[in-house]
Design an enzyme around this catalytic site. Sequence first.
Site, short mmCIF file in Angstrom:
data_model
loop_
_atom_site.label_atom_id
_atom_site.label_comp_id
_atom_site.label_asym_id
_atom_site.label_seq_id
_atom_site.Cartn_x
_atom_site.Cartn_y
_atom_site.Cartn_z
N GLN A 25 0.79 -1.23 0.00
CA GLN A 25 0.00 0.00 0.00
C GLN A 25 0.82 1.28 0.00
O GLN A 25 0.36 2.32 -0.43
CB GLN A 25 -0.94 0.01 1.20
CG GLN A 25 -0.24 0.15 2.53
CD GLN A 25 -1.19 -0.02 3.68
OE1 GLN A 25 -2.22 -0.65 3.57
NE2 GLN A 25 -0.85 0.54 4.82
N HIS A 26 2.09 1.25 0.48
CA HIS A 26 2.87 2.48 0.52
C HIS A 26 3.24 2.96 -0.88
O HIS A 26 3.73 4.08 -1.03
CB HIS A 26 4.13 2.30 1.37
CG HIS A 26 4.85 1.01 1.14
ND1 HIS A 26 4.55 -0.12 1.84
CD2 HIS A 26 5.81 0.66 0.27
CE1 HIS A 26 5.35 -1.11 1.44
NE2 HIS A 26 6.11 -0.66 0.48
N ASP A 39 -2.79 -3.62 -0.42
CA ASP A 39 -3.02 -4.94 0.17
C ASP A 39 -4.10 -4.90 1.26
O ASP A 39 -4.99 -5.75 1.30
CB ASP A 39 -1.72 -5.54 0.71
CG ASP A 39 -0.88 -4.56 1.52
OD1 ASP A 39 -1.36 -3.45 1.84
OD2 ASP A 39 0.26 -4.91 1.86
#
Length: 378
Positions: free
Chosen positions: A79-80, A138
């Site tokens: 996700q980052h 995710d």
Amino acid sequence: MPVVIGVDSSTQSTKVELRDLDSGELVASGRATHPDTGAAPLSETDPKEWLKAFNAALEIATASKAQTKFAAISVAGQQHGLVTGTGYWSAKTNQYDDEVLKIIDSKRDWSNALPRVASPLEQTGLWRDAVIGCGTGDNMAGALGIGLQPSDVAISLGTSGTVYAVSATPTNDPSGAVAGFADATGAYLPLVCTMNATKVFDKFANVLNCDLQQFGELALGSECGAHDLVLLPYLDGERTPNLPDARATLVGLNSNHTRNDVARAAIEGVVCGLLDGLTAINNCGVDTSGRIFILGGGAQSRAVCQIVADLTGKQVLVLNEPEIVALGAARQAAATLTGKWPTWQASSKIAAQPTASSTQSNATRQRFAEARFKNFGV
């Protein structure tokens, strides 16, 4: 039979699931590992390795389904790397934050430097004649796979830990503990991430000279509160709270404590940190009174599920699907194709009911908070 593809490109591997568009039934799956990313502070992977792993996992999944026609595909990634995780895109305004971009580089013309952000069900292209969904992170895909509803809570325990909930409105946490992510449906996913979760269990199982199953049994042999023993589980620092130089600390150890108490304190320390994150989400005005789902490797531990139930005073659910993120990506692919979210999602079962009293659970969490403040001032 139209088939959709859900892809989970995670830290350690890529998982691919082929699912029936109409029923959601799993048709086939495949998995391929990523190379070792190295140790912090330099931990990197060449993106070509992710593509290589995807192709390998897809080949495994389609080995006996060579003639399968793919209708849609969507990818869930770490996700980052998402726009909502960059720090210069606002989930609240649904646009890039000019103020932050000027801080990054005040002389640059940012107007054409950044990609357009696709809407949740936008068809973004074609791959082998299959419609491509916009993709997601995710944890966002995990929420899709669960079918997470407002007031529900997901607690994921992998190497690191996350706790998140769905919110109809954006959140803003001045302390920085709660990340105000967008979710994959057009709503919001306030989330808290910790650095230390199942790796704490691995480390203390090693210290106690046992495997993880035995470690869990040891923990269940103690009581809620581990006879006043507290572990601050910051093995390699911590991000929530922000303690990069902290190290794990056992507080209150005496000659009467047993291996059972040490194991219990290790799990309780990890869980207390995540539940402090849940409190922070709740303090942002998000309803967290609903169901609690445990995800990740920690969900396989009877002790972890029981301790979460004890410290929340609520029953704990686990999922009947092993690859919840890939399932969520498949749901997004299906919705991108049809324009509506499919009714199929992961089923769940009760993993634990609380057995500790509210007095025990409150005292355990209070001792953890007091030990953290005394040792680290937060």
